[in-house]
Design an enzyme around this catalytic site. Structure first.
Site, short mmCIF file in Angstrom:
data_model
loop_
_atom_site.label_atom_id
_atom_site.label_comp_id
_atom_site.label_asym_id
_atom_site.label_seq_id
_atom_site.Cartn_x
_atom_site.Cartn_y
_atom_site.Cartn_z
N ASP A 95 16.90 84.26 33.36
CA ASP A 95 16.68 82.95 32.75
C ASP A 95 15.27 82.90 32.17
O ASP A 95 14.46 83.79 32.41
CB ASP A 95 16.95 81.82 33.75
N SER A 96 14.99 81.88 31.40
CA SER A 96 13.75 81.86 30.63
C SER A 96 12.53 81.46 31.45
O SER A 96 11.40 81.67 31.02
CB SER A 96 13.88 80.87 29.47
N ASP A 149 13.36 76.95 27.00
CA ASP A 149 13.79 75.60 26.66
C ASP A 149 13.13 74.58 27.55
O ASP A 149 12.52 74.92 28.56
CB ASP A 149 15.32 75.48 26.81
N GLN A 192 20.86 71.62 24.91
CA GLN A 192 20.39 70.50 25.73
C GLN A 192 20.92 69.19 25.14
O GLN A 192 21.88 69.20 24.37
CB GLN A 192 18.87 70.53 25.82
N GLY A 219 20.78 71.63 31.44
CA GLY A 219 20.56 70.22 31.72
C GLY A 219 21.67 69.53 32.47
O GLY A 219 21.72 68.29 32.51
N ASP A 269 26.36 80.42 37.24
CA ASP A 269 25.46 80.94 38.27
C ASP A 269 25.00 79.79 39.14
O ASP A 269 24.96 78.64 38.70
CB ASP A 269 24.23 81.62 37.65
N CYS A 307 40.64 85.77 54.50
CA CYS A 307 39.62 86.52 53.75
C CYS A 307 39.55 87.97 54.22
O CYS A 307 39.63 88.25 55.41
CB CYS A 307 38.25 85.85 53.94
N CYS A 309 36.92 89.99 53.43
CA CYS A 309 35.54 90.49 53.27
C CYS A 309 35.07 91.20 54.54
O CYS A 309 35.68 91.09 55.61
CB CYS A 309 34.60 89.35 52.90
N CYS A 312 34.58 88.84 57.65
CA CYS A 312 35.80 88.33 58.28
C CYS A 312 36.62 89.44 58.95
O CYS A 312 37.35 89.18 59.91
CB CYS A 312 36.65 87.59 57.26
N HIS A 338 29.89 86.64 53.06
CA HIS A 338 31.18 85.94 52.97
C HIS A 338 31.20 84.95 51.82
O HIS A 338 32.17 84.90 51.05
CB HIS A 338 31.50 85.23 54.28
#
Length: 379
Positions: A95-96, A149, A192, A219, A269, A307, A309, A312, A338
């Site tokens: 990211d910026s 930004d 934005q 935003g 994200d 699950c 994973c 688990c 998890h």
């Protein structure tokens, strides 16, 4: 010359309008819609790159602002770039730094040239402009860079948001002009405009005219209700090019991932899964589970019976509770593993549901089971 980052459309879900695609990058292909774990300081907290690969994380996000402060982009450039520095050979998005800088509301001053601010670490006076943000990210060598930004607060007055987005547009053009590695790094612009429809349209129109390789929606998830966020997506996503990736920044609750995908978003994200894991809060197929609670002290079953994973398959709720109550790092690693696996697997199910033309059905089934129709918290 081929673009460093480009979007390939695979299928549109007949039931929902969501889209299945691939984002091609110098370090591999990203199947979309996708969730990107956040590795702020060139590491996803408590996780190794090998563990992230085992749960099939396709791309991770790192933070320009934090890496600028430490260890410094010069050191990372000297190491051969961020991929080599952290031993991650899959795609990286940086990211910026704008969101972090603007969150320092009492320690920064915005000018047309850039932002003067003080380090949250030691108070040093620092400066980031669009050109500096590009210099840092070029040194990091991420596959996808973000334009610098201004992220306005919520709520914010119309006139402020308008001036802010117009500055963001001018900064985006400066980012394009100073981007020195367009052959192997894609640069995304950030739409934005706050919660104002006409300003979102203005921002999208101005930025898409510059023909960036991809577009983010910024935003949002800054304090507004989920419904307001969905309303903004409803009128903003259609303004973005169909042949470019669309990225919704800072969103990671299961309901928002599903609703965002339905509205045509490709990339998400958020720090949510790792942050709540460190408090002993987990996402399961039956809804949110706070494993540190006393009722799990003698519960020797897995965190989530559905699950597969690592956590688990190997450890009980009672053991996890013990580790977290005892402040043992291993407990935080297991709950983090998890939660990340849960969201990455959710996005696999989203992609399959798009392929099967049944994403709305999948959403309803998931919400019912997860308890989201009764629990509006989103996780």
């Amino acid at each position: 010359m081929a673009a460093a980052v480009w979007y390939e459309h695979i299928k549109t879900c007949k039931q929902s309008g969501a889209r299945l695609g691939r984002v091609h990058t110098p370090h591999g292909i990203i199947e979309t819609p996708t969730f990107m774990p956040v590795g702020t300081l060139a590491t996803v907290k408590t996780m190794s790159p090998e563990e992230l690969k085992a749960m099939d994380a396709q791309i991770i996000l790192s933070n320009t602002y934090h890496l600028f402060l430490r260890p410094g982009h010069d050191i990372i450039r000297e190491a051969g770039g961020l991929h080599k520095f952290m031993n991650w050979d899959r795609p990286i998005l940086t990211d910026s730094g704008g969101f972090q800088v603007f969150s320092l509301s009492d320690m920064r001053k915005i000018t047309e040239e850039g932002v003067h601010f003080r380090s949250h670490l030691n108070g040093d006076k620092l400066f980031i402009s669009p050109e500096v943000a590009m210099e840092i990210q070029n040194a990091l060598g991420s596959d996808i860079m973000m334009a610098f930004d201004e992220c306005p607060p919520y709520p914010a007055e119309y006139d402020y948001v308008k001036k802010s987005l117009e500055r963001t547009t001018r900064w985006a053009e400066r980012c394009l002009n100073s981007h020195a590695r367009s052959h192997d790094q894609g640069l995304f612009a950030i739409v934005q405009g706050g919660m104002y429809e006409d300003l979102r349209k203005q921002s999208a129109r101005d930025l898409t005219s510059m023909d960036f390789p991809g577009y983010a929606i910024g935003g949002l998830s800054v304090g507004e209700s989920k419904q307001i966020m969905y309303d903004v997506l409803d009128y903003t996503v259609p303004l973005l090019p169909q042949d470019k990736p669309r990225y919704l920044m800072g969103v990671g609750s299961p309901d928002a991932l599903l609703e965002g995908s339905i509205r045509g978003v490709d990339m998400f994200d958020c720090v949510l899964p790792t942050r709540i894991a460190r408090n002993g809060t987990t996402m399961t197929s039956q809804g949110r589970l706070v494993v540190r609670n006393a009722k799990f002290a003698r519960d020797f079953g897995p965190l989530d019976p559905e699950c597969d994973c690592y956590t688990c398959q190997n450890y009980s709720r009672a053991y996890l509770r013990h580790l977290i109550k005892a402040d043992e790092t291993f407990g935080l690693r297991l709950t983090t593993y998890h939660n990340l696996h849960f969201l990455l697997n959710l996005m696999k199910q989203v992609r399959q549901s798009i392929m099967d033309d049944r994403l709305l059905d999948f959403r309803d089934e998931f919400f019912e089971k997860y308890g989201l129709y009764e629990n509006k918290s989103g996780f």
